[in-house]
Structures are given as structure tokens and as C-alpha cells.
Scaffold this active site. Sequence first.
Site, PDB file in Angstrom:
ATOM      1  N   SER A  67      -2.145  16.682  -1.695  1.00 10.76           N
ATOM      2  CA  SER A  67      -1.588  17.412  -3.069  1.00 10.76           C
ATOM      3  C   SER A  67      -3.174  18.490  -2.554  1.00 10.76           C
ATOM      4  O   SER A  67      -2.601  19.481  -3.438  1.00 10.76           O
ATOM      5  CB  SER A  67      -1.846  16.780  -4.405  1.00 10.76           C
ATOM      6  N   HIS A 113       4.529  18.370   0.542  1.00 13.38           N
ATOM      7  CA  HIS A 113       4.438  18.208  -0.658  1.00 13.38           C
ATOM      8  C   HIS A 113       4.955  18.370  -1.586  1.00 13.38           C
ATOM      9  O   HIS A 113       5.638  19.365  -1.718  1.00 13.38           O
ATOM     10  CB  HIS A 113       3.071  18.881  -1.357  1.00 13.38           C
ATOM     11  N   GLU A 139       7.161  21.543  -0.823  1.00  8.87           N
ATOM     12  CA  GLU A 139       5.874  22.675   0.773  1.00  8.87           C
ATOM     13  C   GLU A 139       5.559  22.130   1.466  1.00  8.87           C
ATOM     14  O   GLU A 139       5.445  20.992   2.272  1.00  8.87           O
ATOM     15  CB  GLU A 139       4.476  22.436   0.248  1.00  8.87           C
ATOM     16  N   ASN A 179      -0.500  25.109  -5.634  1.00  6.88           N
ATOM     17  CA  ASN A 179      -1.387  23.744  -6.461  1.00  6.88           C
ATOM     18  C   ASN A 179      -2.836  25.187  -6.791  1.00  6.88           C
ATOM     19  O   ASN A 179      -3.370  24.972  -8.170  1.00  6.88           O
ATOM     20  CB  ASN A 179      -2.637  23.069  -6.259  1.00  6.88           C
TER      21      ASN A 179
HETATM   22  N1  LIG Z   1       1.428  12.177  -8.993  1.00 11.60           N
HETATM   23  C1  LIG Z   1       1.825  13.319  -8.355  1.00 11.60           C
HETATM   24  O1  LIG Z   1       1.833  13.807  -9.980  1.00 11.60           O
HETATM   25  C2  LIG Z   1       1.241  14.604  -7.600  1.00 11.60           C
HETATM   26  C3  LIG Z   1       2.024  14.683  -6.960  1.00 11.60           C
HETATM   27  C4  LIG Z   1       1.907  15.240  -5.911  1.00 11.60           C
HETATM   28  C5  LIG Z   1       1.290  14.530  -4.802  1.00 11.60           C
HETATM   29  N2  LIG Z   1       0.602  13.421  -5.095  1.00 11.60           N
HETATM   30  C6  LIG Z   1       0.432  13.058  -4.082  1.00 11.60           C
HETATM   31  O2  LIG Z   1       0.973  11.752  -3.420  1.00 11.60           O
HETATM   32  C7  LIG Z   1       0.310  10.461  -3.055  1.00 11.60           C
HETATM   33  C8  LIG Z   1       0.174   9.467  -4.070  1.00 11.60           C
HETATM   34  O3  LIG Z   1      -0.310  10.149  -5.627  1.00 11.60           O
HETATM   35  P1  LIG Z   1       0.528   8.457  -6.320  1.00 11.60           P
HETATM   36  O4  LIG Z   1       0.134   9.248  -7.947  1.00 11.60           O
HETATM   37  O5  LIG Z   1       2.012   8.785  -6.188  1.00 11.60           O
HETATM   38  O6  LIG Z   1      -0.709   7.794  -6.257  1.00 11.60           O
HETATM   39  P2  LIG Z   1      -0.624   6.204  -6.895  1.00 11.60           P
HETATM   40  O7  LIG Z   1      -1.754   6.419  -6.490  1.00 11.60           O
HETATM   41  O8  LIG Z   1       0.206   6.477  -8.502  1.00 11.60           O
HETATM   42  O9  LIG Z   1       0.172   5.182  -5.860  1.00 11.60           O
HETATM   43  C9  LIG Z   1      -0.486   5.037  -4.353  1.00 11.60           C
HETATM   44  C10 LIG Z   1       0.109   3.922  -3.972  1.00 11.60           C
HETATM   45  O10 LIG Z   1      -0.491   3.608  -2.611  1.00 11.60           O
HETATM   46  C11 LIG Z   1      -0.353   2.089  -2.934  1.00 11.60           C
HETATM   47  N3  LIG Z   1      -1.354   2.156  -1.298  1.00 11.60           N
HETATM   48  C12 LIG Z   1      -3.084   1.934  -1.293  1.00 11.60           C
HETATM   49  N4  LIG Z   1      -3.439   2.120   0.139  1.00 11.60           N
HETATM   50  C13 LIG Z   1      -2.204   1.828   0.632  1.00 11.60           C
HETATM   51  C14 LIG Z   1      -2.215   1.963   2.024  1.00 11.60           C
HETATM   52  N5  LIG Z   1      -3.023   1.439   2.515  1.00 11.60           N
HETATM   53  N6  LIG Z   1      -0.983   0.976   2.552  1.00 11.60           N
HETATM   54  C15 LIG Z   1       0.309   1.070   1.584  1.00 11.60           C
HETATM   55  N7  LIG Z   1       0.009   1.338   0.152  1.00 11.60           N
HETATM   56  C16 LIG Z   1      -1.515   1.625  -0.236  1.00 11.60           C
HETATM   57  C17 LIG Z   1      -1.195   2.123  -3.990  1.00 11.60           C
HETATM   58  O11 LIG Z   1      -0.804   0.274  -4.287  1.00 11.60           O
HETATM   59  C18 LIG Z   1      -0.533   2.339  -4.920  1.00 11.60           C
HETATM   60  O12 LIG Z   1       0.637   1.502  -5.109  1.00 11.60           O
HETATM   61  C19 LIG Z   1      -1.375  11.324  -3.031  1.00 11.60           C
HETATM   62  O13 LIG Z   1      -1.542  11.976  -2.210  1.00 11.60           O
HETATM   63  C20 LIG Z   1      -1.125  12.168  -3.913  1.00 11.60           C
HETATM   64  O14 LIG Z   1      -1.727  13.878  -4.922  1.00 11.60           O
HETATM   65  C21 LIG Z   1       0.534  13.164  -6.312  1.00 11.60           C
END
Ligand SMILES: NC(=O)c1ccc[n+]([C@@H]2O[C@H](COP(=O)([O-])OP(=O)(O)OC[C@H]3O[C@@H](n4cnc5c(N)ncnc54)[C@H](O)[C@@H]3O)[C@@H](O)[C@H]2O)c1
Length: 247
Positions: free
Chosen positions: A121, A142, A154, A193
Site C-alpha cells: 500500500s 496496488h 495503481e 493513499n
Molecule cells: N487489506 C487491505 O485493505 C489492503 C488494501 C490494499 C493493499 N493491501 C496490501 O496488500 C498486502 C496484503 O495485505 P492483506 O490485508 O491481504 O494482509 P493479510 O495479513 O490479511 O494477509 C497476508 C497473508 O500473507 C501470508 N503470508 C505471510 N508471510 C508469507 C510468506 N512469507 N509467504 C506467503 N504468504 C505469507 C499470511 O499467512 C496471510 O494469509 C499488504 O501489502 C497490504 O498493504 C491491503
Amino acid sequence: MGEINKVAVIGTGTMGPGIAQVFAQNGIEIHIFDVKPEQLEKARESLNRNLTLFAEEGIIKKSDIDQILSRIHTSSSLKDAIEGVDLVLEAVPEVPDIKTKIFSDLDSIADDGVILASNTSGLSITNLAKVTNRPAKVVGMHWWNPPIIIPVIEIIRGEKTDDETVRTIEALINRINKIPVLVKKDVPGFLGNRLQYALMREAIALLNDGVASAKDIDTMIKAGIGFKFPVMGPLETIDMAGMDLYN
Ligand SMILES: NC(=O)c1ccc[n+]([C@@H]2O[C@H](COP(=O)([O-])OP(=O)(O)OC[C@H]3O[C@@H](n4cnc5c(N)ncnc54)[C@H](O)[C@@H]3O)[C@@H](O)[C@H]2O)c1
């Protein structure tokens, strides 16, 4: 790089399953991997639930669900997940150490031509690229939450991302019926953001100054200017009304 036909999505928490669904709905083969096997099970449940909902709402045909699901393959290791893919998109937690480790691992096992993208993000794409030997092929992609609904994605250009990588990701985003915006400079928070946080800062300042209640500040956005934003952005508004009104 030609067309992207096979993608690996690494990390199936909040974002991964929805991202996989969009790719699969648009004909792209997907491999998903998570360090926690239970997350992959939850991803399957979420995919089934959301595809059923989409069919009920008439967004997809019920008869297409099985075919869409058949394009999503669950992998039991990172190596298996990225076998033969054209693009790896990581969606692991927003923790710099976890992201850099994944990029370093991916770089050592993925074929040279594979594009490595991050759904971060706001972390620096340039810094992620530095732990790889392919900085030209590292890019931000993104998605916004929920990825199955929000149209924009993005593309963030790191300092060394090459034109071909940007063009390939842009073509892919168009192909999956999403809308690309290009962030030309790798600044913290990128574009969406940055804009969102500016609005949030002002909302908190107005609340702190006692100008309006929290409910009314949110209503002002939801029932006021938020109504205009889908058709006219802030720069279009300034352009239409004239700079003299907004300086
Ligand atoms: N949640 C949101 O609203 C949102 C929106 C846009 C972007 N993002 C971005 O997306 C990314 C993921 O966010 P999220 O909210 O889905 O996170 P999350 O914590 O819900 O999920 C992350 C997943 O990655 C897994 N994981 C951790 N380490 C790992 C590894 N080494 N190899 C494989 N899997 C692994 C975890 O078990 C988990 O299931 C982040 O960079 C976040 O900033 C999130």
C-alpha cells in the site's frame, strides 16, 4: 515480455483471494500460495462465496463458476507456485522484512524474465527492487480493497522499473477489465493513499476544531462531494470552474 497468461499470487489473506478471482474471471491461470495452509482453505471458501454472490447478482453466469475455479490452483510451496508463471504478485503483510525476504527468495527461484510485483500500500518499490537482480522487472501493482469490486489498480514505477514492465502490467490491467493509473514517482503512499490521507487529515482537523460532528463530516463526503467524485475528480472540478476560484 509478451502477454501475461499465468500469474502467482503469494499471500491469501484479505487481498489475495479477491485478486485471484479477478484474474481467473478474466481467463488467466492463477497459482495461489500462503505460508499458512489454513489461509488457502479460507481463500477457497471466500472464492466460492463471492463467486456464488456474483452469480446471484447477475455479474457472472452460474454455469461459469466451475470454469473460473478450475483456473485457480493451490500450491504447497513457493517454488511450485511460481513454476512457469509470467508474473508473481505478492500480497503478504505490510511488513518491510517480510516483503524483502519474499522478493529476495522470488528473485532467486523465478526465471529471469518473470515480473515481480508488490501489492504494497505504500512501501518503496525501489527498495524492494534493490534486493533482487532484476530491478527493471520489479513494479508496484496496488489493488484496492475489495479487489473484486474497486476498478482502479495503481502501477508504481520504481526508480529502475523499465518501460516494458510498465506497459506489460498496464495491458494486463486493461485485459482484466480494471482501470490502470500510473504512479510515475515511487513516493510513500503512492497516489490513492496520498489523496485519501489528505482528506482524512482534514476530517480529523475539522473534528478537533469542533466544526462538525464525526457523523456530519462523514455524511458531507458520502452524500456531498463523494457523489461528484465518480464523474468529476478534483482537478477536473478546478479546470471547469477556473483557477481564479480555487487559488
Ligand atoms: N487489506 C487491505 O485493505 C489492503 C488494501 C490494499 C493493499 N493491501 C496490501 O496488500 C498486502 C496484503 O495485505 P492483506 O490485508 O491481504 O494482509 P493479510 O495479513 O490479511 O494477509 C497476508 C497473508 O500473507 C501470508 N503470508 C505471510 N508471510 C508469507 C510468506 N512469507 N509467504 C506467503 N504468504 C505469507 C499470511 O499467512 C496471510 O494469509 C499488504 O501489502 C497490504 O498493504 C491491503
